[in-house]
Scaffold this motif. Structure first.
Motif, short mmCIF file in Angstrom:
data_model
loop_
_atom_site.label_atom_id
_atom_site.label_comp_id
_atom_site.label_asym_id
_atom_site.label_seq_id
_atom_site.Cartn_x
_atom_site.Cartn_y
_atom_site.Cartn_z
N GLU A 216 39.78 -44.37 -1.43
CA GLU A 216 40.50 -45.63 -1.65
C GLU A 216 40.70 -46.39 -0.33
N LEU A 217 39.69 -46.37 0.53
CA LEU A 217 39.75 -47.11 1.78
C LEU A 217 39.28 -48.54 1.56
N THR A 218 39.95 -49.48 2.20
CA THR A 218 39.58 -50.89 2.06
C THR A 218 38.76 -51.40 3.24
N ASP A 219 38.84 -50.73 4.37
CA ASP A 219 38.09 -51.15 5.56
C ASP A 219 37.44 -49.90 6.15
N ILE A 220 36.11 -49.87 6.18
CA ILE A 220 35.39 -48.68 6.65
C ILE A 220 34.54 -49.02 7.88
N SER A 221 34.91 -50.08 8.57
CA SER A 221 34.11 -50.48 9.73
C SER A 221 34.11 -49.40 10.81
N ASP A 222 35.21 -48.68 10.99
CA ASP A 222 35.30 -47.61 11.98
C ASP A 222 35.36 -46.23 11.35
N PHE A 223 34.98 -46.14 10.08
CA PHE A 223 35.10 -44.88 9.36
C PHE A 223 33.99 -43.92 9.79
N ASP A 224 34.36 -42.72 10.19
CA ASP A 224 33.39 -41.71 10.59
C ASP A 224 33.94 -40.34 10.21
N ILE A 225 33.05 -39.38 10.07
CA ILE A 225 33.46 -38.05 9.65
C ILE A 225 32.93 -37.01 10.63
N MET A 226 33.60 -35.86 10.61
CA MET A 226 33.25 -34.78 11.53
C MET A 226 32.29 -33.80 10.85
N PRO A 227 31.43 -33.16 11.61
CA PRO A 227 30.55 -32.14 11.03
C PRO A 227 31.33 -30.90 10.63
N VAL A 228 30.71 -30.10 9.79
CA VAL A 228 31.32 -28.85 9.34
C VAL A 228 30.63 -27.70 10.07
N ASP A 229 31.45 -26.77 10.54
CA ASP A 229 30.91 -25.62 11.26
C ASP A 229 30.44 -24.58 10.25
N GLU A 230 29.11 -24.46 10.13
CA GLU A 230 28.59 -23.51 9.16
C GLU A 230 28.83 -22.06 9.57
N ASN A 231 29.15 -21.83 10.84
CA ASN A 231 29.40 -20.46 11.31
C ASN A 231 30.76 -19.92 10.86
N SER A 232 31.66 -20.84 10.45
CA SER A 232 32.99 -20.42 10.02
C SER A 232 33.10 -20.21 8.52
N ILE A 233 31.99 -20.27 7.83
CA ILE A 233 32.01 -20.11 6.38
C ILE A 233 32.25 -18.64 6.03
N PRO A 234 33.23 -18.34 5.18
CA PRO A 234 33.49 -16.94 4.82
C PRO A 234 32.39 -16.38 3.92
N ALA A 235 32.45 -15.08 3.70
CA ALA A 235 31.47 -14.43 2.83
C ALA A 235 31.63 -14.91 1.39
N ILE A 236 30.54 -14.90 0.68
CA ILE A 236 30.56 -15.36 -0.72
C ILE A 236 31.28 -14.32 -1.57
N PRO A 237 32.37 -14.70 -2.26
CA PRO A 237 33.06 -13.73 -3.12
C PRO A 237 32.25 -13.43 -4.37
N SER A 238 32.55 -12.32 -5.01
CA SER A 238 31.83 -11.97 -6.23
C SER A 238 32.18 -12.93 -7.36
N CYS A 239 31.25 -13.10 -8.26
CA CYS A 239 31.46 -14.03 -9.37
C CYS A 239 32.60 -13.56 -10.27
N GLU A 240 32.71 -12.25 -10.50
CA GLU A 240 33.77 -11.73 -11.36
C GLU A 240 35.14 -11.95 -10.74
N THR A 241 35.23 -11.79 -9.42
CA THR A 241 36.51 -12.01 -8.75
C THR A 241 36.95 -13.45 -8.86
N VAL A 242 36.03 -14.38 -8.64
CA VAL A 242 36.37 -15.80 -8.71
C VAL A 242 36.76 -16.19 -10.13
N CYS A 243 36.01 -15.71 -11.11
CA CYS A 243 36.32 -16.04 -12.51
C CYS A 243 37.70 -15.51 -12.90
N GLY A 244 38.01 -14.28 -12.51
CA GLY A 244 39.31 -13.72 -12.84
C GLY A 244 40.46 -14.49 -12.20
#
Length: 433
Positions: A216-244
């Motif tokens: 909902e930004l009205t002025d994006i002339s100076d809008f910028d975003i930061m990169p994401v550190d892929e090295n800080s991504i945690p391990a993928i949890p199991s599907c059953e754990t996430v579903c539960g």
């Protein structure tokens, strides 16, 4: 939730907002979107309506008091006391006050109050569910923008290599070692890569527009975003754990379960149509009457003499209401069935979304690991082919094929990287308590 807090939140949401100059992180974008999203604003208003419903249900226990007054004039012929007609003018004035106190309302007011109070937690969960949808949406827009921005770097690298090839071909042409057609092909390749770079930049601009719209930004002339550190991504949890975890803590599922409870309250309220109601009634009244042509009793005396008091009880026993109560009960039971179906649908959709995210996360993770090796191999192959081409041991077609393979592996690595980050973020979001 207090009215002042809700109104303050809505006023802040309605204010015009401008993007800050510093780059935004993913978490700051999510937080900002939750605070300014239109759908969240609508959910907060519904939450406020729930508070009003509770107040309205409480007010049903209060008595009602009404006062009335009337003045009338009659002109012309009228019937007299001796049963004849004469031309006379009359005037009358009367007033009354009525009090009605509910003693027993067939449990309707009590059950409606319980229903209104039970709706408050359900409305809170709806607000949280909307915020969750906003979070997932911003997450996708943010990572899509980063993906498109990194593709610009790939397009720039491709253009850089094409320019190097063009310079090399021009040198060889001037030395008489290659025909002019090789130079023209190199120029064509540079032009195509320039178009690809322009398209990549346009795609990035469009992705940033989509992200700013979600914020909902009205002025994006100076809008910028930061990169994401892929090295800080945690391990993928199991599907059953996430579903539960999601089945127990996901706000959309919890809101759907709350809707079933509200439907049970609605059935209980509808059944009160079969129960009698008892009211206590009290009233005061008096009137004043004048007739032309005769001497009339003064106003104050008539008011005193005509003053009346009433007390009584009234009982309303439902015998036959044209099946209105029965139909309301049936509608409430149908609503409960709809709530159960909606809960089942949400559970199925959530399980499908988690399984899809888990499958894609694992696939993207393996692909990203493989692509890292592929990029190194393709870069080494390109360097070797460039050296061979420089010494005339390879032709332009072989070099171009090696360059194309290198650019392709770079693009695949970028795609796998952001696919892995997005799907992992989604799994972590559903796995939260």
């Amino acid at each position: 939730m207090k009215l002042s807090h809700i109104l303050l939140s809505i006023s802040l949401l309605q204010a015009s907002v401008v993007a800050q100059a510093a780059p935004w992180s993913l978490d700051s974008c999510i937080s900002y979107a939750i605070d300014h999203n239109v759908d969240v604003r609508a959910a907060l208003l519904e939450r406020y309506k729930g508070d009003l419903s509770v107040t309205e249900a409480k007010d049903r226990f209060l008595p009602t008091l009404n006062a009335n007054a009337a003045q009338s004039w009659d002109f012309g012929r009228g019937l007299t006391s001796d049963n004849t007609y004469a031309n006379r003018n009359t005037s009358s004035f009367g007033w009354n006050a009525r009090l009605s106190l509910p003693i027993f309302q067939g449990l309707g007011a009590l059950r409606q109050l319980r229903q209104a109070r039970a709706a408050i937690p359900a409305l809170d969960l709806r607000v949280e569910a909307v915020r969750d949808e906003v979070t997932l949406g911003v997450m996708a827009y943010y990572l899509q923008a980063l993906y498109n921005r990194e593709l610009i770097s790939v397009a720039e690298e491709e253009l850089r290599l094409s320019n190097i090839q063009l310079e090399r071909q021009q040198i060889l042409f001037e030395a008489g070692k290659v025909p002019e057609v090789d130079v023209l092909q190199a120029k064509s390749q540079v032009a195509n890569n320039e178009v690809s770079l322009i398209n990549a930049r346009n795609d990035y601009s469009l992705a940033m527009v989509e992200l700013s719209r979600a914020l909902e930004l009205t002025d994006i002339s100076d809008f910028d975003i930061m990169p994401v550190d892929e090295n800080s991504i945690p391990a993928i949890p199991s599907c059953e754990t996430v579903c539960g975890t999601a089945m127990e803590y996901n706000n959309s599922i919890r809101a759907a379960k709350a809707e079933i409870g509200l439907a049970d309250h609605a059935i209980s309220v509808a059944k009160t149509g079969y129960i009698p109601q008892v009211y206590f009634n009290a009233g005061l009244s008096s009137n004043y009457y004048t007739l032309s042509g005769i001497e009339n009793i003064p106003f104050a005396r008539q008011m005193r003499e005509n003053f009346a008091k009433t007390l009584g009880f009234s009982v309303s026993i439902p015998i036959f209401d044209a099946f209105q109560t029965r139909n309301r009960i049936r509608q409430a039971r149908t609503q409960r069935l709809s709530a159960e179906i909606e809960l089942s649908r949400r559970e199925n959709d959530l399980v499908k979304a988690i399984r899809e995210a888990h499958t894609r996360a694992e696939g993207a993770s393996r692909k990203y690991e493989s692509s890292a090796i592929a990029v190194e191999t393709a870069k080494a192959a390109l360097d070797a082919m460039t050296e061979k081409y420089t010494y005339g041991k390879a032709n332009a077609t072989e070099w171009e094929q090696t360059r194309s393979n290198y650019i392709t592996t770079l693009s695949q690595q970028v795609q796998a990287k952001y696919e892995m980050i997005l799907r992992n973020r989604i799994l972590q979001f559903y796995n939260r308590h």
